[in-house]
Every structure is written in structure tokens, then in C-alpha cells.
Design an enzyme around this catalytic site. Structure first.
Site, PDB file in Angstrom:
ATOM      1  N   GLU A 110       0.875  -1.157   0.000  1.00  0.00           N
ATOM      2  CA  GLU A 110       0.000   0.000   0.000  1.00  0.00           C
ATOM      3  C   GLU A 110       0.919   1.215   0.000  1.00  0.00           C
ATOM      4  O   GLU A 110       1.654   1.431   0.958  1.00  0.00           O
ATOM      5  CB  GLU A 110      -0.842  -0.056   1.278  1.00  0.00           C
ATOM      6  CG  GLU A 110      -2.138   0.674   1.232  1.00  0.00           C
ATOM      7  CD  GLU A 110      -2.880   0.496   2.555  1.00  0.00           C
ATOM      8  OE1 GLU A 110      -3.129  -0.666   2.958  1.00  0.00           O
ATOM      9  OE2 GLU A 110      -3.169   1.501   3.200  1.00  0.00           O
ATOM     10  N   ASP A 168      -5.272   9.720   9.628  1.00  0.00           N
ATOM     11  CA  ASP A 168      -3.964   9.232  10.053  1.00  0.00           C
ATOM     12  C   ASP A 168      -3.510   9.826  11.371  1.00  0.00           C
ATOM     13  O   ASP A 168      -3.767  10.980  11.681  1.00  0.00           O
ATOM     14  CB  ASP A 168      -2.925   9.533   8.974  1.00  0.00           C
ATOM     15  CG  ASP A 168      -3.079   8.597   7.785  1.00  0.00           C
ATOM     16  OD1 ASP A 168      -2.982   7.386   7.990  1.00  0.00           O
ATOM     17  OD2 ASP A 168      -3.340   9.089   6.668  1.00  0.00           O
TER      18      ASP A 168
END
Lengths: 400, 259
Positions: free
Chosen positions: B45, B56
């Protein structure tokens, strides 16, 4: 847009024209969806309305006066009124929204409140209603803003809120908003996020606009009494995210004779590289879950705006404002730091009112309206200047 | 058979490693991809850095800032990825990032270039499902790109079933409430129940568990409940002070999945 469509109401998915929506990660979907499916029903409940009205009257101090600023009227050759949101409890319009949202949060069964703040006004307004309701409150604030807005940090702490530093990115309002959203992701069940402006994912822009709409609702009644007609010729308000402007415009949006003037911060000048004039410098993109105009580089990285006023240096504007500007329903004017400071001095000495630096941007636009002697101009005096005293002290040479 | 389907059909306990393109240095992207795969990573990824990565935690925020300061952007990334399939011929590769940079690049052009360099799928966490179905699905399909959807403990069964019908890759099971790198796991029992509840749905897509998985024990625990797991922040942390990032990445993978 057809004649029967109101500018007030976004589509079911939260769009104003091409702007709006809810671009949130799956982690936030249930929270936002819970709010979206319930806010209108809850706000329509008679008990909610009664409690809100009572708090707005007895706690916030509404209705706020509509004051005719006669000396400035004479100077600018038109009839100028101030909508005195600076007289609201905590010193700005921000509390109209937080009072409404805390009542909403309680009905949603939430037991913890989070908020973001830039200049600290929304943080103070949130900490205030949390103290009132006995709910724990965490306010995210950029580390840079914590340094430059010390009095508001102290007020929040005094009110029992925890002020958390946003250390990421540019450490200002944009990053404080990111941190608040991350907190909400980590606390999806018990927490309500009180956003302070008409920004963020749907339904926030509509929710906040509805709660601030009391400003223009009162204006209409007060104008009728003072001028014989509910409709002014101009309504002027400053725009960072755009909550006070949304409130001041709301009940005039569908009255085409009323010119709506949104005043942005030009910082050192629109094209100086140090500006927050999003309507000029922004392009469509996604910020904080909303598709709107925002300041970004060619690769879609969000850039840091600048304004001397911590309440206007947001890199986007609410989707409602992006739409109103695009279709020509509102007009944007950009005002530099120096012109805003000159307006602070002028309003202080000619009307005996020390305005917030954000508000001063709206006042600085008075000379650019082209308003005539028969025109009625309402400036939304969104906040008082006490919080900006330190900035004013540093710029005393420009003020006296 | 496409690379993603082939990986799930031929392997068990798949390790999907996330790293940020352009981190720790601008030109680490392809060397890291190769080192990770050679050491045993089953899926890659590759993060497209964004200034405001809402989903995040601090570690990936930090690597994104560094990557952007290093000069990473989508044109640079696609230029680098021209070397992707020479470096990792068979491994499924996903691009993970936020919608705004993709919008500014142009969705169609983004998909065209991604497909051209051999990318298999996309993870765009802030692309809402309704928007995907209305405006993006067709373009993704046209270029053979598979969308990966996230599921959280709060996602309703109805919505999970809907995502399962739409997905042609795998479902990304977010381990608990929180951002990448550190979910706040209230208790192991609740998490266990969540994983078991998802397993009992008998979904047609394989599942990978991610967020807060950072070591061998965590990986193995995740593999008890799903086809594998995704590790990102822990890998980024390992690369933070590495003098030889690819070698460190390989060491990290071998620590999770000994040969």
C-alpha cells in the site's frame, strides 16, 4: 436555480450548487449520519425551541440591539446600522451556535464535547456552554494560536475546558480542526463535535447557519421598527469560515434586493503571498469533509493562509458562501491588515465601540460599497475587540 | 486472474505493508517496494502524502510532511512508479491517499496513469460511498482499478453487506476507533466480538485488519480473525532513523513474518 428554490437549504446530501457534501472517512460516517438524520427533527421540537429561546434571551442576552451608527453614517454618506453581536455573552456571535449545539448534543445522548478554535472565541463559547451544562470539554487549538491568544486560553481553562495543542502542520486553525476530527474518530460514541463555523461535512454548514440565523431574523424585525421596512440595501459581514456572515445573510438570501457583502482578509494584499482571500485565491477542492473553495497548491496540498486576525486565517470558506459567490448572490471584498486596523481606530473613536479585528474587516468595507444617502447598510458587528488588545497594542502607531 | 484475487487465492496470512511515497527520502519509493516484497510482504500500500490526512495518526502525518517537503507529488510519484512492475512483478499494489490531490490531478487522468504503471487498487478513505457509486465507480472500473472500503466497529451490517457487494478486492477492517497507528482499544473482548461478528457475516470478500497492528504478535492475532493484516505506522517508525531504509524495511518484514 429556479425561482422557487431557496438559497437557504442545501440538498439532502448537503450540496449548495456544486459545493458541500460530506467527504468523511468511514470512521466518521456513523457520527455524521446520526447527526444528519436527527438535527432537523430535534431542532423542530417545541421543547428544544423553548429551551434555546430561553437561553438565548437570559444567558446570551438576545435580542442584541440594532444600533444606528450616526457619525459613521455621516462620514460615509449613507445610513449605517450595527447589529451588536459584540454584546452577546462571551463577546461574539459564536455563542449562538454553541448554545444550540449543546442542546442538540444533550438530546443525542452525548456526554463529552470537543471543539476547534482559532482566535479562541469559539473555544471560549464552547467551554462556556459546557460549564453551563456540566459536560467535559476538550478544545483543540494550534500551538501557534495558543501563543498569540493567551487571554482566551486562560478563559477556556478558567471555564473548566482542557485546551489541547495541535502540533501538526502549520499549528493553526486548520490543524486544530484536523485534531478535533481525529478525536471524534477515536471517540465515535459518546462525543459531540461542536464545529464553530459553517464548514465541515454536511450537516454542519446547515446546522450552524440555522443556529446563527437568529441574527438576521432579529435584524428584519428591528429594521422594520427603525426604518419602516424589513429589508436593508446592504448587509456586510466578515468571512473566515463564514458563520457570522451566514447568520447575517440567512433571512435575506431569498430577497434579491438586499446586497450581501462578504468581507475577506487580504492580509498583506490579495496577491502578496500572505493573504486569506479564499474567494479570489481559492479553487474547488475538499477540506475538512466539505467540497468548497480552498487555498491549495497545484498538487492539491492545502496551503496556509495569512491574516493578522486569527479568526479569518482559514484556508477555506463554507460551501454556502462558495455557492453564493459563484452564482453572484453575494459579493466579496478583500480588506488588508492595515485597512482593518484603520477601521478599528475609526470605529473606536467615532462610535465608542472597539471592534474585534475580524469585525473591523467588515467595517473597512464601508467606503467601498457605493451606498447612497437613501440606502440602509447593516454591518454585522460580530465581536468585541478585547481579545485583540495585545495586537492593538503592538500596532498602536497605526491606531492613534 | 487479477493480482489481488491471485494473492488471496494462493496465500494465507497475508501481510500488507503501508509506506509513504517519498519517505524517508524522495527516491526511496521503488527500492522500498522491492525490499518489502523480497522480504515477504504480500501486498503493498503506497501512501500518497497529503497535507491534511484526517484518518492518520501522528506517525503517518509526520512521514507525509517529510515526503511533501522532499518534493513528492503525484506527477513525481507516477514517474517513479514507471519502475514498479520491473521491481515487483506479481505483488498487488494499492495507492492510498486522500481525495483532494486526486481531484486536482484529475480523476480520470489519475486512474489512467495508475493503471498504466500497474497499480491494482485504490484506498481513498474520504471518498464517500455515495459519491463513489455516483461519480467514481465507472472510471475506476474502466481502468481496472479496485476500490478498497473500510469497515469500523460502528459500521452497520446493512452497510457492510453493501460494501461487500461493491468490493472486488478485500475489505479493510479498522481494528477499533481511532486513526492509523494507535486505535484506542477499550478492551480485547469487545474487539474479539467485533472480529467474530464480521467473520460470522460470511462475506464474499477477504478481509485484512489494520490500524494499530505493529508487531509479530499483533499480526498473528489479526490472522486468527481475517485473511491477514495491514501494518503501516510501525514500519514508518522503523524507517525514521534508518541509514539504509530498504534494508531496514526488509528487517522489519522478516520480524513480522519469519521465513
Amino acid at each position: 436555480m429556479t425561482a422557487t428554490t431557496s438559497y437557504q437549504q442545501p440538498t439532502e446530501r448537503g450540496y449548495y450548487g456544486q459545493f458541500g457534501g460530506a467527504f468523511v472517512p468511514e470512521m466518521l460516517y456513523p457520527n455524521v449520519e446520526e447527526l444528519r438524520t436527527q438535527y432537523l427533527d430535534i431542532m423542530a421540537e417545541p421543547e428544544f425551541q423553548a429551551e434555546l429561546k430561553q437561553l438565548l434571551r437570559d444567558y446570551v442576552g438576545r435580542p442584541t440591539p440594532l444600533f444606528e451608527a450616526k457619525r459613521l453614517s455621516e462620514k460615509y454618506g449613507t445610513r449605517i446600522f450595527f447589529k451588536r453581536e459584540d454584546l452577546c455573552h462571551t463577546g461574539a456571535h459564536k455563542i449562538n451556535n454553541t448554545v444550540g449545539q449543546i442542546l442538540l448534543a444533550k438530546r443525542l445522548g452525548k456526554t463529552r464535547i470537543i471543539a476547534e478554535t482559532g482566535a479562541g472565541q469559539h473555544g471560549v463559547a464552547t467551554a462556556t456552554v459546557c460549564a453551563l451544562m456540566g459536560l467535559p470539554c476538550v478544545v483543540y487549538m494550534g500551538a501557534v494560536d495558543i501563543e498569540r491568544q493567551a487571554p482566551n486560553v486562560a478563559r477556556m481553562r478558567l471555564l473548566g475546558a482542557e485546551v489541547r495543542r495541535a502540533e501538526s502542520g502549520s499549528q493553526t486553525l486548520k490543524d486544530a480542526t484536523n485534531e478535533a476530527i481525529r478525536d471524534w474518530i477515536a471517540n465515535p460514541v459518546d462525543t459531540h463535535y461542536i464545529i464553530g463555523s459553517v464548514v465541515g461535512p454536511h450537516p454542519y454548514p446547515d446546522l450552524v447557519a440555522r443556529l446563527q440565523a437568529i441574527i438576521s431574523e432579529e435584524m428584519r424585525a428591528q429594521l422594520l421598527e427603525k426604518t419602516g421596512t424589513e429589508l436593508p440595501d446592504f448587509v456586510v459581514a466578515c468571512v473566515g469560515g463564514g458563520s457570522n456572515a451566514a447568520g447575517a445573510f440567512y433571512h435575506f438570501l431569498d430577497e434579491p434586493s438586499v446586497r450581501l457583502i462578504a468581507v475577506e482578509a487580504a492580509g498583506h494584499g490579495i496577491h502578496s503571498g500572505h493573504s486569506a482571500a479564499t474567494s479570489v485565491l481559492g479553487t474547488p477542492g475538499i477540506i475538512h469533509g466539505s467540497k468548497t473553495l480552498l487555498m491549495q497548491d497545484e498538487h492539491g496540498q492545502i496551503t496556509e493562509p495569512y491574516s493578522l486576525s486569527a479568526g479569518l486565517d482559514y484556508p477555506g470558506i463554507g460551501p454556502l458562501h462558495a455557492h453564493l459567490g459563484e452564482v453572484g448572490r453575494s459579493e466579496f471584498i478583500a480588506i488588508t491588515d492595515d485597512d482593518a486596523l484603520a477601521a478599528v481606530a475609526e470605529c473606536s473613536r467615532m462610535e465608542g465601540i472597539i471592534p474585534a479585528l475580524e469585525t473591523a474587516h467588515a467595517l473597512a468595507a464601508l467606503g467601498q460599497l457605493g451606498a447612497g444617502p437613501d440606502d440602509v447598510v447593516v454591518v454585522n458587528l460580530s465581536g468585541r475587540g478585547d481579545k485583540d488588545l495585545e495586537t492593538y497594542l503592538k500596532n498602536m502607531d497605526k491606531l492613534v | 486472474m487479477d493480482r489481488i484475487k491471485h494473492a488471496f487465492a494462493s496465500k494465507t496470512n497475508l501481510l500488507n505493508t503501508y509506506f509513504t511515497a517519498g519517505y524517508p527520502s524522495l527516491h526511496d519509493t521503488i527500492p522500498l517496494a522491492k525490499a518489502l516484497v523480497d522480504a515477504g510482504a504480500d501486498i503493498l500500500e503506497i501512501g500518497m502524502p497529503f497535507s491534511d490526512p484526517l484518518a492518520d495518526g501522528p506517525v503517518i502525518q509526520g512521514s507525509s510532511s517529510v515526503a511533501l517537503a522532499n518534493g513528492m507529488n503525484l506527477p513525481v510519484l507516477f514517474e517513479q512508479l514507471k519502475g514498479l512492475r520491473a521491481a515487483v512483478p506479481e505483488t498487488p499494489v494499492l495507492l492510498m491517499g486522500y481525495l483532494n490531490p486526486v481531484m486536482q490531478f484529475g480523476v480520470e487522468e489519475f486512474c489512467r496513469q495508475a493503471a498504466e504503471v500497474g497499480v491494482d487498487g485504490l484506498i481513498l478513505p474520504d471518498l464517500p460511498l455515495a459519491e463513489y457509486e455516483e461519480f467514481y465507480q465507472e472510471t475506476f472500473k474502466k481502468y481496472g482499478l479496485k476500490a478498497v472500503f473500510l469497515i469500523t466497529p460502528q459500521t452497520s451490517e446493512e452497510r457492510i453487506r453493501h460494501l461487500d457487494r461493491l468490493s472486488e478486492a478485500f475489505l479493510y477492517l479498522v481494528s477499533g476507533p481511532g486513526t492509523t497507528g494507535g486505535t484506542t482499544l477499550p478492551d480485547a473482548v469487545a474487539q474479539q466480538q467485533y472480529f467474530e461478528r464480521i467473520a460470522a457475516l460470511k462475506l464474499r470478500n477477504p478481509r485484512l485488519i489494520g490500524f494499530g497492528i505493529g508487531d509479530k504478535a499483533g499480526f498473528e492475532r489479526a490472522c486468527e480473525h481475517a485473511e491477514g493484516a495491514i501494518i503501516g505506522s510501525a514500519l514508518i517508525r522503523a524507517l525514521e532513523d534508518a541509514t539504509d531504509a530498504p534494508a531496514e524495511a526488509a528487517r522489519f518484514v522478516r520480524g513480522i513474518k519469519p521465513a
